[in-house]
Design a protein around this motif. Structure first.
Motif, PDB file in Angstrom:
ATOM      1  N   CYS A 263       0.835  -1.205   0.000  1.00  0.00           N
ATOM      2  CA  CYS A 263       0.000   0.000   0.000  1.00  0.00           C
ATOM      3  C   CYS A 263       0.867   1.251   0.000  1.00  0.00           C
ATOM      4  CB  CYS A 263      -0.939  -0.004   1.200  1.00  0.00           C
ATOM      5  SG  CYS A 263      -2.244  -1.259   1.105  1.00  0.00           S
ATOM      6  N   ARG A 264       1.974   1.215   0.714  1.00  0.00           N
ATOM      7  CA  ARG A 264       2.890   2.349   0.723  1.00  0.00           C
ATOM      8  C   ARG A 264       3.479   2.570  -0.667  1.00  0.00           C
ATOM      9  NH1 ARG A 264       7.021   0.571   4.210  1.00  0.00           N
ATOM     10  NH2 ARG A 264       5.887   1.250   6.049  1.00  0.00           N
ATOM     11  N   ASP A 265       3.874   1.481  -1.336  1.00  0.00           N
ATOM     12  CA  ASP A 265       4.477   1.591  -2.658  1.00  0.00           C
ATOM     13  C   ASP A 265       3.472   2.109  -3.693  1.00  0.00           C
ATOM     14  OD1 ASP A 265       6.880   0.813  -4.451  1.00  0.00           O
ATOM     15  OD2 ASP A 265       5.170  -0.132  -5.438  1.00  0.00           O
ATOM     16  N   ARG A 266       2.233   1.633  -3.598  1.00  0.00           N
ATOM     17  CA  ARG A 266       1.203   2.059  -4.550  1.00  0.00           C
ATOM     18  C   ARG A 266       0.572   3.389  -4.156  1.00  0.00           C
ATOM     19  NH1 ARG A 266      -3.506  -1.269  -5.668  1.00  0.00           N
ATOM     20  NH2 ARG A 266      -3.703   0.293  -7.307  1.00  0.00           N
ATOM     21  N   GLU A 267       0.893   3.865  -2.957  1.00  0.00           N
ATOM     22  CA  GLU A 267       0.327   5.117  -2.451  1.00  0.00           C
ATOM     23  C   GLU A 267      -1.197   5.079  -2.413  1.00  0.00           C
ATOM     24  OE1 GLU A 267       2.113   8.235  -4.822  1.00  0.00           O
ATOM     25  OE2 GLU A 267       3.868   8.285  -3.515  1.00  0.00           O
ATOM     26  N   ILE A 268      -1.716   3.987  -1.856  1.00  0.00           N
ATOM     27  CA  ILE A 268      -3.161   3.865  -1.661  1.00  0.00           C
ATOM     28  C   ILE A 268      -3.452   3.787  -0.167  1.00  0.00           C
ATOM     29  CG2 ILE A 268      -3.550   2.770  -3.895  1.00  0.00           C
ATOM     30  CD1 ILE A 268      -3.807   0.083  -2.421  1.00  0.00           C
ATOM     31  N   PRO A 269      -4.629   4.224   0.252  1.00  0.00           N
ATOM     32  CA  PRO A 269      -4.964   4.214   1.678  1.00  0.00           C
ATOM     33  C   PRO A 269      -5.016   2.800   2.246  1.00  0.00           C
ATOM     34  CG  PRO A 269      -6.460   5.632   0.449  1.00  0.00           C
ATOM     35  CD  PRO A 269      -5.683   4.855  -0.562  1.00  0.00           C
ATOM     36  N   LEU A 270      -4.524   2.646   3.450  1.00  0.00           N
ATOM     37  CA  LEU A 270      -4.621   1.396   4.205  1.00  0.00           C
ATOM     38  C   LEU A 270      -5.285   1.697   5.541  1.00  0.00           C
ATOM     39  CD1 LEU A 270      -4.047  -1.555   4.943  1.00  0.00           C
ATOM     40  CD2 LEU A 270      -1.706  -0.866   5.576  1.00  0.00           C
ATOM     41  N   ILE A 271      -6.452   1.102   5.750  1.00  0.00           N
ATOM     42  CA  ILE A 271      -7.190   1.244   6.998  1.00  0.00           C
ATOM     43  C   ILE A 271      -7.120  -0.098   7.715  1.00  0.00           C
ATOM     44  CG2 ILE A 271      -9.477   1.573   8.038  1.00  0.00           C
ATOM     45  CD1 ILE A 271      -8.679   3.133   4.681  1.00  0.00           C
ATOM     46  N   VAL A 272      -6.755  -0.085   8.974  1.00  0.00           N
ATOM     47  CA  VAL A 272      -6.655  -1.314   9.752  1.00  0.00           C
ATOM     48  C   VAL A 272      -7.740  -1.309  10.817  1.00  0.00           C
ATOM     49  CG1 VAL A 272      -5.191  -2.775  11.195  1.00  0.00           C
ATOM     50  CG2 VAL A 272      -4.162  -1.401   9.360  1.00  0.00           C
ATOM     51  N   TYR A 273      -8.540  -2.369  10.850  1.00  0.00           N
ATOM     52  CA  TYR A 273      -9.510  -2.525  11.931  1.00  0.00           C
ATOM     53  C   TYR A 273      -8.969  -3.609  12.854  1.00  0.00           C
ATOM     54  CZ  TYR A 273     -11.531  -6.673   9.547  1.00  0.00           C
ATOM     55  OH  TYR A 273     -11.728  -7.906   8.950  1.00  0.00           O
ATOM     56  N   ALA A 274      -8.751  -3.231  14.104  1.00  0.00           N
ATOM     57  CA  ALA A 274      -7.921  -4.065  14.957  1.00  0.00           C
ATOM     58  C   ALA A 274      -8.510  -4.290  16.337  1.00  0.00           C
ATOM     59  CB  ALA A 274      -6.527  -3.451  15.085  1.00  0.00           C
ATOM     60  N   GLN A 275      -8.832  -5.542  16.611  1.00  0.00           N
ATOM     61  CA  GLN A 275      -8.867  -6.035  17.972  1.00  0.00           C
ATOM     62  C   GLN A 275      -7.460  -6.576  18.266  1.00  0.00           C
ATOM     63  OE1 GLN A 275     -12.083  -8.911  18.038  1.00  0.00           O
ATOM     64  NE2 GLN A 275     -13.591  -7.346  18.558  1.00  0.00           N
ATOM     65  N   SER A 276      -6.942  -7.383  17.338  1.00  0.00           N
ATOM     66  CA  SER A 276      -5.558  -7.840  17.448  1.00  0.00           C
ATOM     67  C   SER A 276      -4.609  -6.665  17.216  1.00  0.00           C
ATOM     68  CB  SER A 276      -5.266  -8.905  16.386  1.00  0.00           C
ATOM     69  OG  SER A 276      -6.008 -10.078  16.597  1.00  0.00           O
ATOM     70  N   GLY A 277      -3.735  -6.426  18.182  1.00  0.00           N
ATOM     71  CA  GLY A 277      -2.681  -5.439  17.989  1.00  0.00           C
ATOM     72  C   GLY A 277      -3.153  -4.041  17.691  1.00  0.00           C
ATOM     73  N   SER A 278      -4.181  -3.568  18.380  1.00  0.00           N
ATOM     74  CA  SER A 278      -4.730  -2.241  18.054  1.00  0.00           C
ATOM     75  C   SER A 278      -3.710  -1.130  18.279  1.00  0.00           C
ATOM     76  CB  SER A 278      -6.004  -1.979  18.855  1.00  0.00           C
ATOM     77  OG  SER A 278      -5.764  -2.037  20.251  1.00  0.00           O
ATOM     78  N   ALA A 279      -2.901  -1.242  19.331  1.00  0.00           N
ATOM     79  CA  ALA A 279      -1.878  -0.220  19.569  1.00  0.00           C
ATOM     80  C   ALA A 279      -0.673  -0.407  18.654  1.00  0.00           C
ATOM     81  CB  ALA A 279      -1.430  -0.248  21.030  1.00  0.00           C
ATOM     82  N   VAL A 280      -0.464  -1.630  18.170  1.00  0.00           N
ATOM     83  CA  VAL A 280       0.618  -1.893  17.210  1.00  0.00           C
ATOM     84  C   VAL A 280       0.278  -1.250  15.872  1.00  0.00           C
ATOM     85  CG1 VAL A 280       1.968  -3.666  16.038  1.00  0.00           C
ATOM     86  CG2 VAL A 280       1.167  -4.056  18.382  1.00  0.00           C
ATOM     87  N   ALA A 281      -0.925  -1.473  15.387  1.00  0.00           N
ATOM     88  CA  ALA A 281      -1.346  -0.857  14.122  1.00  0.00           C
ATOM     89  C   ALA A 281      -1.283   0.662  14.217  1.00  0.00           C
ATOM     90  CB  ALA A 281      -2.755  -1.319  13.763  1.00  0.00           C
ATOM     91  N   ARG A 282      -1.684   1.206  15.360  1.00  0.00           N
ATOM     92  CA  ARG A 282      -1.650   2.659  15.570  1.00  0.00           C
ATOM     93  C   ARG A 282      -0.241   3.214  15.384  1.00  0.00           C
ATOM     94  NH1 ARG A 282      -2.724   4.662  21.636  1.00  0.00           N
ATOM     95  NH2 ARG A 282      -0.769   3.513  21.864  1.00  0.00           N
ATOM     96  N   ALA A 283       0.777   2.449  15.754  1.00  0.00           N
ATOM     97  CA  ALA A 283       2.154   2.926  15.673  1.00  0.00           C
ATOM     98  C   ALA A 283       2.589   3.195  14.242  1.00  0.00           C
ATOM     99  CB  ALA A 283       3.098   1.909  16.323  1.00  0.00           C
ATOM    100  N   PHE A 284       1.894   2.622  13.247  1.00  0.00           N
ATOM    101  CA  PHE A 284       2.293   2.783  11.850  1.00  0.00           C
ATOM    102  C   PHE A 284       1.485   3.869  11.126  1.00  0.00           C
ATOM    103  CE2 PHE A 284       3.894  -1.373  12.971  1.00  0.00           C
ATOM    104  CZ  PHE A 284       5.140  -1.393  12.356  1.00  0.00           C
ATOM    105  N   LEU A 285       0.693   4.631  11.875  1.00  0.00           N
ATOM    106  CA  LEU A 285      -0.018   5.748  11.257  1.00  0.00           C
ATOM    107  C   LEU A 285       0.974   6.705  10.600  1.00  0.00           C
ATOM    108  CD1 LEU A 285      -2.682   6.626  13.960  1.00  0.00           C
ATOM    109  CD2 LEU A 285      -3.183   6.016  11.591  1.00  0.00           C
ATOM    110  N   GLY A 286       0.703   7.060   9.361  1.00  0.00           N
ATOM    111  CA  GLY A 286       1.583   7.959   8.636  1.00  0.00           C
ATOM    112  C   GLY A 286       2.815   7.285   8.073  1.00  0.00           C
ATOM    113  N   ALA A 287       3.009   6.008   8.375  1.00  0.00           N
ATOM    114  CA  ALA A 287       4.140   5.236   7.852  1.00  0.00           C
ATOM    115  C   ALA A 287       3.629   4.079   7.011  1.00  0.00           C
ATOM    116  CB  ALA A 287       5.004   4.725   9.000  1.00  0.00           C
ATOM    117  N   GLY A 288       2.536   4.333   6.293  1.00  0.00           N
ATOM    118  CA  GLY A 288       1.905   3.325   5.457  1.00  0.00           C
ATOM    119  C   GLY A 288       0.467   3.064   5.845  1.00  0.00           C
ATOM    120  N   VAL A 289       0.126   3.286   7.108  1.00  0.00           N
ATOM    121  CA  VAL A 289      -1.260   3.141   7.579  1.00  0.00           C
ATOM    122  C   VAL A 289      -1.912   4.513   7.608  1.00  0.00           C
ATOM    123  CG1 VAL A 289      -2.714   2.538   9.561  1.00  0.00           C
ATOM    124  CG2 VAL A 289      -0.796   1.064   8.916  1.00  0.00           C
ATOM    125  N   THR A 290      -3.083   4.619   6.978  1.00  0.00           N
ATOM    126  CA  THR A 290      -3.782   5.900   6.905  1.00  0.00           C
ATOM    127  C   THR A 290      -4.771   6.117   8.041  1.00  0.00           C
ATOM    128  OG1 THR A 290      -4.332   4.861   4.775  1.00  0.00           O
ATOM    129  CG2 THR A 290      -4.215   7.214   4.820  1.00  0.00           C
TER     130      THR A 290
END
Length: 318
Positions: A263-290
């Motif tokens: 998603c980062r390479d294609r420059e398309i939005p990536l939305i993560v819905y997370a029960q698993s690793g919700s704070a982990v996914a949050r850490a990648f905001l702006g670094a590939g996660v939109t």
């Protein structure tokens, strides 16, 4: 219900030339139960992968050294769910790690972990779990650490996250509200193709209500509730989609890094819905996660009362 059976890890393949940037998420109309205050950027990482994030945490770059912290409790949970009107029984397994006042969670595949992990890992130093435990336990420990140093509740109080209160009620009522909150993070044109990696039927419906055309991908399902074919080829979906919505369980099965990089390479939005690793996914905001819909434990399916999830958005929509 968020962590449904998901695609197995798939090796990355060389990416084609960059595609034009698709629409990016922006604040959607505020649904019932949310606040309307402005949201400021959340704390993020410079890591390019989950392993790099773990290494940074072990080095003390995100807070106290994990070697000085102890995982008080480790939980093994297994449950099944079939929503009214559906023909799919979701069988979900979770490992939970408690660190102080915070819980970290990660789903895992059936048979991947046994209840003996509770005996083996409860009371262990957190750095031992981050280095040596099976991957789902490592993700749960990382999630607990990141939620410990910066709880979702505190992020909302500081304007970094938008709290969304899920209404009390039946599983169907709560699932519909939860998945509408996830889909509300999309900003797409009518008919845009949205990759859905990890299929939950109410989320398929919520994406359609936002005007999108879901491209469902799941290792264990062949069709949605409405007969839409479900592929098990994650790469096909990542090549075609104009935006991607992925489950946090991709952190558990190892495919998150591939999705993030594509998603980062294609420059398309990536939305993560997370029960698993919700704070982990949050850490990648702006670094590939939109954007992230973070649902810390206790998850919505474990209560019929009101619970809160937290919606995060990257500062620049990237």
């Amino acid at each position: 219900m968020h962590s449904t059976p998901q695609p197995l890890p798939v090796p990355p393949r060389p990416a084609p030339a960059r595609a034009p940037r698709a629409a990016t998420p922006h604040p959607a109309p505020t649904p019932a139960g949310t606040t309307s205050a402005a949201v400021t950027p959340a704390r993020t990482t410079s890591a390019a992968s989950v392993d790099q994030l773990v290494a940074a945490v072990l080095a003390g770059e995100h807070g106290p050294l994990p070697s000085g912290l102890v995982a008080t409790s480790v939980f093994w949970i297994h449950h099944g769910t079939r929503l009214a009107g559906g023909d799919t029984t979701y069988l979900n397994q979770y490992v939970l790690v408690r660190l102080g006042g915070s819980f970290g969670g990660c789903a895992f595949e059936a048979g991947e972990l046994t209840p003996s992990i509770c005996h083996d890992h409860s009371g262990a130093p957190l750095d031992v779990l981050l280095r040596d435990a099976p991957r789902p336990v490592r993700i749960a420990a990382l999630d607990a650490y990141l939620a410990h140093v910066h709880p979702h509740r505190a992020a909302a109080e500081q304007g970094e996250a938008e709290p969304v209160t899920l209404p009390a009620g039946t599983p169907e009522v709560r699932a519909k509200a939860r998945d509408a909150a996830v889909a509300g993070l999309l900003d797409i044109t009518h008919g845009a193709e949205v990759g859905l990696i990890g299929v939950v039927n109410p989320l398929v419906a919520a994406i359609r209500e936002q005007g999108g055309e879901p491209l469902p991908c799941d290792f264990n399902l062949k069709a949605t509730q409405w007969g839409d074919p479900v592929t098990d080829d994650m790469h096909e979906v990542l090549d075609r989609a104009e935006a991607v919505v992925a489950t946090g369980m991709t952190l558990s099965n190892g495919s998150f890094d591939t999705i993030l990089a594509r998603c980062r390479d294609r420059e398309i939005p990536l939305i993560v819905y997370a029960q698993s690793g919700s704070a982990v996914a949050r850490a990648f905001l702006g670094a590939g996660v939109t954007a992230v819909s973070a649902e810390p434990f206790p998850f919505s399916q474990f209560s019929g009362e009101e619970t809160v999830l937290y919606r995060y958005r990257a500062a620049d929509g990237t």
